[in-house]
Design a protein around this motif. Structure first.
Motif, PDB file in Angstrom:
ATOM      1  N   GLN A   1      18.691   7.444 -40.208  1.00 21.20           N
ATOM      2  CA  GLN A   1      18.534   6.386 -41.110  1.00 21.20           C
ATOM      3  C   GLN A   1      18.346   7.031 -42.726  1.00 21.20           C
ATOM      4  OE1 GLN A   1      18.559   3.251 -41.310  1.00 21.20           O
ATOM      5  NE2 GLN A   1      16.657   2.465 -42.542  1.00 21.20           N
TER       6      GLN A   1
ATOM      7  N   MET B   1      12.335  11.582 -25.551  1.00 18.76           N
ATOM      8  CA  MET B   1      12.502  10.380 -26.140  1.00 18.76           C
ATOM      9  C   MET B   1      12.002  10.654 -27.727  1.00 18.76           C
ATOM     10  SD  MET B   1      13.851   7.490 -26.404  1.00 18.76           S
ATOM     11  CE  MET B   1      14.417   7.489 -24.653  1.00 18.76           C
ATOM     12  N   GLU B   2      10.850  11.201 -27.649  1.00 24.17           N
ATOM     13  CA  GLU B   2      10.232  11.439 -29.146  1.00 24.17           C
ATOM     14  C   GLU B   2      11.406  12.287 -30.033  1.00 24.17           C
ATOM     15  OE1 GLU B   2       6.329  13.030 -29.133  1.00 24.17           O
ATOM     16  OE2 GLU B   2       5.392  11.567 -28.069  1.00 24.17           O
TER      17      GLU B   2
ATOM     18  N   ALA C   1      16.946  10.016 -34.742  1.00 26.94           N
ATOM     19  CA  ALA C   1      17.521   8.664 -35.320  1.00 26.94           C
ATOM     20  C   ALA C   1      16.931   8.365 -36.858  1.00 26.94           C
ATOM     21  CB  ALA C   1      16.851   7.511 -34.532  1.00 26.94           C
ATOM     22  N   MET C   2      15.851   8.756 -36.812  1.00 30.15           N
ATOM     23  CA  MET C   2      15.058   8.463 -38.109  1.00 30.15           C
ATOM     24  C   MET C   2      15.749   9.393 -39.375  1.00 30.15           C
ATOM     25  SD  MET C   2      10.814   7.863 -37.283  1.00 30.15           S
ATOM     26  CE  MET C   2      10.640   8.857 -36.243  1.00 30.15           C
TER      27      MET C   2
ATOM     28  N   CYS D   1      14.073   9.925 -31.148  1.00 33.20           N
ATOM     29  CA  CYS D   1      13.381   9.079 -32.282  1.00 33.20           C
ATOM     30  C   CYS D   1      13.552   9.778 -33.588  1.00 33.20           C
ATOM     31  CB  CYS D   1      12.049   8.456 -31.863  1.00 33.20           C
ATOM     32  SG  CYS D   1      12.257   7.282 -30.578  1.00 33.20           S
ATOM     33  N   SER D   2      13.024  11.044 -33.460  1.00 31.37           N
ATOM     34  CA  SER D   2      13.082  11.761 -34.875  1.00 31.37           C
ATOM     35  C   SER D   2      14.416  11.829 -35.368  1.00 31.37           C
ATOM     36  CB  SER D   2      12.614  13.271 -34.550  1.00 31.37           C
ATOM     37  OG  SER D   2      11.077  12.947 -34.291  1.00 31.37           O
TER      38      SER D   2
ATOM     39  N   ASN E   1       8.745  13.991 -37.507  1.00 36.21           N
ATOM     40  CA  ASN E   1       8.769  14.601 -36.207  1.00 36.21           C
ATOM     41  C   ASN E   1       7.557  15.241 -35.662  1.00 36.21           C
ATOM     42  OD1 ASN E   1       9.630  17.873 -36.941  1.00 36.21           O
ATOM     43  ND2 ASN E   1       9.596  16.369 -38.623  1.00 36.21           N
TER      44      ASN E   1
END
Length: 306
Positions: free
Chosen positions: A200, A189-190, A196-197, A193-194, A104
């Motif tokens: 995962q 958006m960053e 979402a990771m 994405c963090s 992040n």
């Protein structure tokens, strides 16, 4: 409270919880992740378990072969495949710990999670998602009235499926992002994405334990027609939570921790093999159940080398 939110672009571990999770791992049937790893009869010289440099400064790590095998065996396991039995809280805590270490930018840690563990909590969420689905369907026609709505017709089976999915799950995690994080100056958006990771990471831990999990977005998005009705149509990539969902999630948080959140979906988690509880009860469990197979295309047509 506005009608929707918009974005653009542990508890100390108890001995019992540790023991239960240990039994779960040690006594459950071997599935394909373990088979893939155990089939490695020999480890290549360069496939070391410890980084070849600075060995004294790094902990023992899984080999690249083992790590890749876990990633390749990660699966989305759906609620209809769950046994309906609970899993040890220690597993969920390990999943949340893995989320904490997702990349992040500027260490903003934008992820926020609400864990629905109790039967009451899961049933409440299941009822909410079922009602949101019903609300989002096209109204029934009467007296031959033409239905020009773009919404899909209501299906009772789908309504019931949403409630049953919550019942079959052991835990459901609301995947949220903070939209008023004072530490963050990153593009939204960053931050997405963090998060979402982080999901995962949690999914990989679930697969390592042989536990079912999948990310659903059901009930998260308001329809374009609903947005038009409040005069807030978003033409770029945006997430709009229904007001009922926003209010529901806020009601689960302590007063001192209430903040502006947007929910990106739900991580459903459930028992897949069933052998942990079967073994505790003295039977053999479901030894014939196989870990789901996966399907992916080649990477070659999606990568350019220069």
């Amino acid at each position: 409270m506005t009608c929707c939110h918009k974005i653009e672009s542990t508890t100390v571990l108890s001995f019992l919880g540790t023991a239960m999770a240990g039994i779960y791992l040690l006594r459950r049937n071997l599935h394909s992740i373990q088979s893939t790893i155990s089939d490695e009869n020999s480890t290549p010289a360069n496939d070391t378990h410890v980084h070849p440099t600075h060995k004294s400064n790094l902990p023992t790590l899984p080999s690249p072969t083992q790590t890749l095998a876990l990633i390749q065996q990660r699966r989305s396991v759906f609620t209809k495949q769950f046994t309906g039995r609970s899993i040890p809280r220690k597993i969920v805590e390990d999943m949340l710990e893995s989320a904490r270490w997702a990349p992040n930018h500027h260490v903003t840690e934008p992820w926020r999670f609400v864990v629905f563990e109790s039967e009451e909590g899961r049933d409440g969420l299941g009822n909410l998602l079922a009602e949101l689905y019903k609300k989002g369907c096209a109204p029934e026609n009467s007296d031959g009235e033409d239905n020009t709505s773009k919404k899909k017709p209501f299906l009772q089976a789908k309504y019931d499926k949403k409630r049953k999915g919550a019942t079959l799950s052991s835990h459901i995690i609301a995947i949220c992002i903070s939209t008023n994080n004072p530490k963050s100056k990153n593009p939204i958006m960053e931050e997405v994405c963090s998060v979402a990771m982080a999901v995962q990471n949690m999914h990989l831990i679930a697969s390592a334990y042989g536990v079912g999990a999948y990310w659903s977005s059901g009930g998260v998005y308001s329809s374009s027609e609903d947005l038009e009705s409040i005069g807030s149509v978003e033409s770029t990539m945006g997430v709009f939570n229904p007001k009922e969902l926003t209010d529901f999630l806020r009601s689960t948080m302590p007063e001192e921790r209430k903040e502006e959140l947007v929910c990106l979906g739900w991580l459903y988690i459930g028992d897949y093999y069933g052998d942990f509880h079967h073994r505790e009860e003295g039977s053999s469990g479901n030894s014939s159940k196989k870990w789901p197979s996966g399907r992916r295309g080649t990477i070659d047509d999606k990568v350019s080398w220069r």
